[in-house]
Design a protein around this motif. Structure first.
Motif, PDB file in Angstrom:
ATOM      1  N   LEU A  88       0.822  -1.217   0.000  1.00 22.41           N
ATOM      2  CA  LEU A  88       0.000   0.000   0.000  1.00 22.41           C
ATOM      3  C   LEU A  88       0.851   1.260   0.000  1.00 22.41           C
ATOM      4  N   GLU A  89       2.104   1.133  -0.468  1.00 20.40           N
ATOM      5  CA  GLU A  89       3.006   2.269  -0.624  1.00 20.40           C
ATOM      6  C   GLU A  89       3.057   3.087   0.668  1.00 20.40           C
ATOM      7  N   ALA A  90       2.788   4.392   0.625  1.00 25.47           N
ATOM      8  CA  ALA A  90       2.859   5.201   1.846  1.00 25.47           C
ATOM      9  C   ALA A  90       1.488   5.465   2.442  1.00 25.47           C
ATOM     10  N   GLY A  91       0.448   4.815   1.868  1.00 28.96           N
ATOM     11  CA  GLY A  91      -0.885   4.955   2.442  1.00 28.96           C
ATOM     12  C   GLY A  91      -1.831   5.850   1.676  1.00 28.96           C
ATOM     13  N   TYR A  92      -1.391   6.389   0.518  1.00 28.00           N
ATOM     14  CA  TYR A  92      -2.278   7.175  -0.349  1.00 28.00           C
ATOM     15  C   TYR A  92      -2.926   8.356   0.365  1.00 28.00           C
ATOM     16  N   GLY A  93      -2.230   8.902   1.342  1.00 27.24           N
ATOM     17  CA  GLY A  93      -2.756  10.047   2.083  1.00 27.24           C
ATOM     18  C   GLY A  93      -3.904   9.710   3.007  1.00 27.24           C
ATOM     19  N   ARG A  94      -4.132   8.431   3.257  1.00 30.02           N
ATOM     20  CA  ARG A  94      -5.264   8.001   4.089  1.00 30.02           C
ATOM     21  C   ARG A  94      -4.841   7.804   5.539  1.00 30.02           C
ATOM     22  N   GLU A  95      -5.801   7.916   6.416  1.00 29.29           N
ATOM     23  CA  GLU A  95      -5.577   7.582   7.813  1.00 29.29           C
ATOM     24  C   GLU A  95      -5.430   6.068   7.951  1.00 29.29           C
TER      25      GLU A  95
END
Length: 256
Positions: A88-95
């Motif tokens: 999920l890489e770095a989280g796509y800016g999601r919490e």
């Protein structure tokens, strides 16, 4: 995927990490590659961001949205009976809670999370921030009642001109991720350096993940160096690209 199956697969993934030293998880990108690896006998798989993006005509480093990734993951987890982890890489800016909810709904029971934040100009999270994000993932998984496997990745060696110069900082980060609840840690771009692999595997008490090439690397070497988990990143897809070119080559118009 139903909750009971997700929990069972998550428990199985944890068990497999204890059974195999190292556990090899082929990095797949679609239903065909997942079924091929599972039918070959591998007991667990991981979906890689790079090969997934390449298979869909997108860019790696969060060139797809979280929703697009989940749309690709659902048919993969439905097509095989083995646990599937997802990069999920770095989280796509999601919490963290959003990541856990989306991933587990799609049938994923493990994840990679890296410290290079592509949605924020490619900055690298500091040690405390990255550990805090991992702690959030662990808390969200616990709240959901799913023993999600969290593979905490650091790109410190990747970004360094001299990887050995950042060893102390990397070890500090790996230990912080372990203390925050990571089940394994993933220091990328040191797979060919015996000294660095030995240093990091000796610095933590959880499995260390290494990238490997399925043809060019030796599994016994990784075992000897203490690596607890092996994934292929984009290298399985690249190896298959080379093989496909070899098969097609004799049929090229220029070959006749």
């Amino acid at each position: 995927m139903d909750f009971r199956t997700t929990v069972e697969r998550a428990r199985r993934l944890k068990q497999l990490h204890a059974e195999y030293k190292p556990l090899v998880l082929p990095t797949v990108w679609d239903v065909w590659s997942a079924r091929t690896a599972a039918d070959a006998g591998f007991p667990a798989l991981t979906v890689g961001s790079h090969p997934l993006a390449a298979s869909r005509g997108a860019d790696d480093q969060e060139g797809q949205t979280f929703e697009e990734v989940l749309a690709a993951v659902r048919p993969i987890t439905a097509a095989v009976d083995v646990p599937v982890s997802v990069d999920l890489e770095a989280g796509y800016g999601r919490e963290p809670a959003d990541l856990v909810a989306g991933l587990t709904e799609a049938g994923g029971v493990g994840l990679n999370i890296e410290d290079t934040v592509h949605s924020d100009g490619g900055r690298v999270r500091d040690t405390k921030e990255h550990a805090s994000y991992i702690a959030g993932l662990r808390a969200a998984a616990d709240d959901a009642g799913i023993p999600l496997w969290v593979n905490g990745r650091t790109d410190l060696f990747l970004h360094a001109e001299d990887p050995s110069a950042v060893l102390d900082e990397a070890v500090e980060r790996l230990r912080a991720m372990e203390q925050a609840g990571a089940d394994s840690v993933y220091p990328v771009r040191i797979q060919d350096d015996d000294d660095l692999l030995t240093a990091v595997t000796g610095a933590v008490s959880i499995p260390v993940n290494s990238t490997a090439h399925p043809v060019k690397h030796d599994l016994e070497r990784f075992r000897r160096l203490g690596v607890g988990r092996v994934t292929y990143g984009p290298l399985l897809q690249l190896a298959m690209t080379d093989a496909m070119k070899g098969v097609l080559g004799p049929w090229l118009p220029s070959a006749r």
